[in-house]
Design a protein around this motif. Structure first.
Motif, PDB file in Angstrom:
ATOM      1  N   LEU A  24      -9.010   9.315 -10.129  1.00  0.00           N
ATOM      2  CA  LEU A  24      -9.096   8.036  -9.470  1.00  0.00           C
ATOM      3  C   LEU A  24      -8.408   8.396  -8.271  1.00  0.00           C
ATOM      4  N   LEU A  25      -8.562   9.701  -8.252  1.00  0.00           N
ATOM      5  CA  LEU A  25      -7.290  10.517  -7.317  1.00  0.00           C
ATOM      6  C   LEU A  25      -7.233   9.419  -5.573  1.00  0.00           C
ATOM      7  N   GLN A  26      -9.021   9.164  -4.911  1.00  0.00           N
ATOM      8  CA  GLN A  26      -9.604   9.393  -4.429  1.00  0.00           C
ATOM      9  C   GLN A  26      -8.645   7.709  -4.002  1.00  0.00           C
ATOM     10  N   HIS A  27      -8.969   7.115  -4.979  1.00  0.00           N
ATOM     11  CA  HIS A  27      -8.167   5.504  -5.422  1.00  0.00           C
ATOM     12  C   HIS A  27      -6.378   5.503  -5.103  1.00  0.00           C
ATOM     13  N   GLY A  28      -6.244   6.993  -4.771  1.00  0.00           N
ATOM     14  CA  GLY A  28      -4.372   6.786  -4.707  1.00  0.00           C
ATOM     15  C   GLY A  28      -3.720   6.814  -5.743  1.00  0.00           C
ATOM     16  N   ILE A  29      -4.451   6.807  -7.116  1.00  0.00           N
ATOM     17  CA  ILE A  29      -3.451   6.913  -8.556  1.00  0.00           C
ATOM     18  C   ILE A  29      -3.848   8.580  -8.624  1.00  0.00           C
ATOM     19  N   PRO A 253      -0.971  11.752  -4.519  1.00  0.00           N
ATOM     20  CA  PRO A 253      -2.055  11.572  -4.319  1.00  0.00           C
ATOM     21  C   PRO A 253      -2.799  12.554  -3.078  1.00  0.00           C
TER      22      PRO A 253
ATOM     23  N   ASP B  49     -15.092  15.298 -10.445  1.00  0.00           N
ATOM     24  CA  ASP B  49     -13.621  14.900 -10.080  1.00  0.00           C
ATOM     25  C   ASP B  49     -14.040  15.374  -8.212  1.00  0.00           C
ATOM     26  N   VAL B  51     -12.999  14.161  -4.370  1.00  0.00           N
ATOM     27  CA  VAL B  51     -11.651  13.915  -3.839  1.00  0.00           C
ATOM     28  C   VAL B  51     -12.761  13.812  -1.999  1.00  0.00           C
ATOM     29  N   THR B 133      -8.713   7.668   2.070  1.00  0.00           N
ATOM     30  CA  THR B 133      -8.246   6.504   1.069  1.00  0.00           C
ATOM     31  C   THR B 133      -7.241   7.557   0.865  1.00  0.00           C
ATOM     32  N   GLY B 134      -6.664   7.246  -1.141  1.00  0.00           N
ATOM     33  CA  GLY B 134      -5.716   7.979  -1.370  1.00  0.00           C
ATOM     34  C   GLY B 134      -3.870   8.417  -1.716  1.00  0.00           C
ATOM     35  N   PHE B 135      -3.936   7.630  -0.079  1.00  0.00           N
ATOM     36  CA  PHE B 135      -2.499   8.282   0.415  1.00  0.00           C
ATOM     37  C   PHE B 135      -1.923   7.215  -0.963  1.00  0.00           C
ATOM     38  N   ALA B 136      -1.802   5.962  -1.170  1.00  0.00           N
ATOM     39  CA  ALA B 136      -1.468   5.467  -2.474  1.00  0.00           C
ATOM     40  C   ALA B 136      -2.611   4.288  -2.500  1.00  0.00           C
ATOM     41  N   PRO B 137      -1.872   3.846  -4.248  1.00  0.00           N
ATOM     42  CA  PRO B 137      -3.008   2.999  -4.384  1.00  0.00           C
ATOM     43  C   PRO B 137      -4.249   1.899  -3.620  1.00  0.00           C
ATOM     44  N   GLY B 138      -4.834   1.806  -2.661  1.00  0.00           N
ATOM     45  CA  GLY B 138      -6.194   0.728  -2.881  1.00  0.00           C
ATOM     46  C   GLY B 138      -5.209   1.582  -0.585  1.00  0.00           C
ATOM     47  N   THR B 203     -10.685   0.500  -6.352  1.00  0.00           N
ATOM     48  CA  THR B 203     -10.884  -0.445  -4.867  1.00  0.00           C
ATOM     49  C   THR B 203     -11.861  -0.903  -4.615  1.00  0.00           C
TER      50      THR B 203
END
Lengths: 298, 217
Positions: A24-29, A253, B49, B51, B133-138, B203
């Protein structure tokens, strides 16, 4: 076959963990999961754990058992544990029954300890995992740290407990792989980094561990801003003021600070258990060597 | 190892990083996003994964199974194919600009010698791409605005802006899906939340998607 665990006291950063919330890294987690994966697994084998979840604690943990008996396994660092006031070995496992009080206090070494259970923790899975993310406030018990007054429910039946040999431990420098920005540092700085001694500062949590650079390896080595990229646990970032910071399981992240190296998977557990004030040195290895170490630990 | 100006390098013992540029530019971002989508559409064995980020793609693998040299070889072969994936979703995001929802709107507009109304018109004139994306959730960064719409970040960081904040700086507009600290200008607010932990994936905006900002009054 339900057991209840009443938390009477919990040290800071006490959380529910499992193997982590990956992908879920690309979703920020970031994935979270135990700071010392090896100890978490050993505690699980001692307990005959029915699932992959458990409690990660620091400093202290007191709990009282209600309901059916359950086997509890513990491992990680060296803490002092008592059941109903009587010393029990560390690490170890035993069956506890209604009314038993397990009390854990700090011992001679280590930061993170683990309790695993011969039953399943009844907690919802969030995005595929029950691991608590202290950064995203997800998983575990409503994304929060465990504290006095919390109650955990254990259900189901476990596997037979395994007798396992204690981890002999490894000494020596923390091994790392040169990082994605190591070419931004001069040869002198790189050489100095691989020979210097750092100290673990008090600024340490599940997200990161800041180091004290008493030898000024990175003084004046500041690098202009980089385009931010995904980061991984073990990445050694150098902040703008020269402070080295090692990213841990609840890491941010993405990051835009230069990374001189990444601690290898086989040594990240050991690094996580270093207390504030500990000396630490870093030694470069190849990716192939890091993989050999991982495969030989299977 | 360089292929078409992309560099493949180890990131620790469990990931490789494919970097398309050392600086942020539109072309490198498009290449990174396309490459990530291509890897997601046609997975490589033992890759766990993929990213994408602004100008690079992280490829996380199983260190107990994957051979990183072979994996790097496979990645460079695929880089040579240089896939360009188009046909991305268009999302309309309703925004309340200015006022309490956007306390920095006037400041930003005056920096650009525009009225707030003109600023909003310029801001919404063209659809933007989700750059990363990815800096913080969503959280999403969208860009790029034309050069006459570029302002630097604020001098100071706000310790917390709430979910739904529309942020503006560095030729980009970002959407916060959770409460975060930021040094970007807060120009508006949306009721859209690009993060729902009860859904998988959590997301709905994906890198490369197009975003059209619409003034909701």
């Amino acid at each position: 076959m339900t057991t209840l665990l009443q938390i009477e006291r919990a040290g800071p950063l006490t959380t529910i963990q499992d193997h982590g919330r990956f992908g879920l890294l690309q979703h920020g987690i970031s994935a979270s999961g135990p700071m010392d994966r090896g100890a978490f697994d050993r505690a699980g084998r001692r307990a005959g754990a029915a699932d992959d979840s458990g409690i990660e604690f620091t400093q202290t943990l007191d709990l009282t058992v209600a309901g059916e008996p359950v086997r509890i396994g513990w491992d990680g660092g060296v803490f002092r544990a008592r059941i109903n006031g009587l010393d029990v070995p560390w690490p170890h496992s035993t069956v506890v029954s209604k009314g038993d009080c397990l009390s854990i206090i700090p011992g001679p070494s280590g930061v993170y300890g683990y309790l695993r259970f011969g039953k399943m923790l009844e907690l919802p899975s969030v995005l595929g995992s029950r691991a608590t993310s202290s950064r995203s406030r997800l998983g575990g018990l409503g994304g929060r740290m465990l504290q006095a007054g919390n109650e955990l429910t254990l259900i189901g039946e476990g596997l037979p407990p395994q007798h396992i040999t204690d981890d002999p431990g490894t000494d020596g420098p923390i091994r790392f792989i040169w990082g994605v920005h190591s070419e931004h540092f001069s040869r002198d700085v790189r050489q100095h980094f691989a020979t210097a001694t750092f100290r673990v500062s008090a600024a340490m949590d599940r997200m990161s561990v800041r180091l004290i650079d008493a030898e000024n390896v990175f003084k004046g080595a500041s690098i202009l801003s980089l385009v931010s990229e995904p980061v991984m646990p073990g990445d050694i970032q150098i902040l703008g003021d020269g402070t080295p910071i090692v990213l841990m399981r609840d890491h941010q992240p993405t990051g835009g600070y230069p990374r001189i190296g990444t601690v290898i998977s086989a040594d990240l557990d050991r690094f996580a258990q270093l207390r504030s004030g500990s000396s630490v040195a870093f030694a470069p290895v190849t990716v192939e060597h890091a993989h050999q170490l991982l495969r030989s630990s299977l | 190892m360089t292929q078409d100006r992309a560099t493949i390098m180890p990131l620790g013992d469990s990931a490789l990083l494919v970097r398309f540029s050392d600086t942020l530019d539109d072309e490198a971002n498009r290449r990174a996003v396309s490459f990530a989508h291509a890897l997601e559409n046609d997975a490589i064995e033992h890759v766990l994964d993929v990213v994408p980020s602004l100008v690079s793609v992280l490829v996380r693998y199983d260190p107990r199974k994957a051979n990183p040299t072979r994996l790097a070889g496979e990645l460079s072969l695929r880089l040579r194919a240089n896939p360009v994936v188009g046909d991305n979703h268009l999302h309309r995001i309703d925004v309340h600009f200015g006022g309490e929802d956007g306390p920095d709107l006037e400041d930003v507009a005056s920096k650009l010698d525009l009225s707030t109304q003109a600023f909003v018109e310029h801001h919404n004139a063209a659809s933007l791409r989700v750059l990363t994306t990815g800096f913080a959730p969503g959280f999403v960064y969208c860009g790029f605005h034309p050069e006459h719409m570029v302002v630097p970040r604020r001098a100071s960081v706000r310790p917390l802006v709430t979910a739904g904040s529309i942020l503006f700086a560095a030729g980009q507009t970002a959407i916060a899906a959770t409460d975060i600290p930021t040094g970007w200008h807060v120009i508006g607010r949306t009721s859209f939340r690009n993060f729902d932990p009860a859904r998988m994936p959590p997301t709905s905006l994906r890198v490369g998607d197009l975003v059209e900002f619409v003034s909701a009054g």
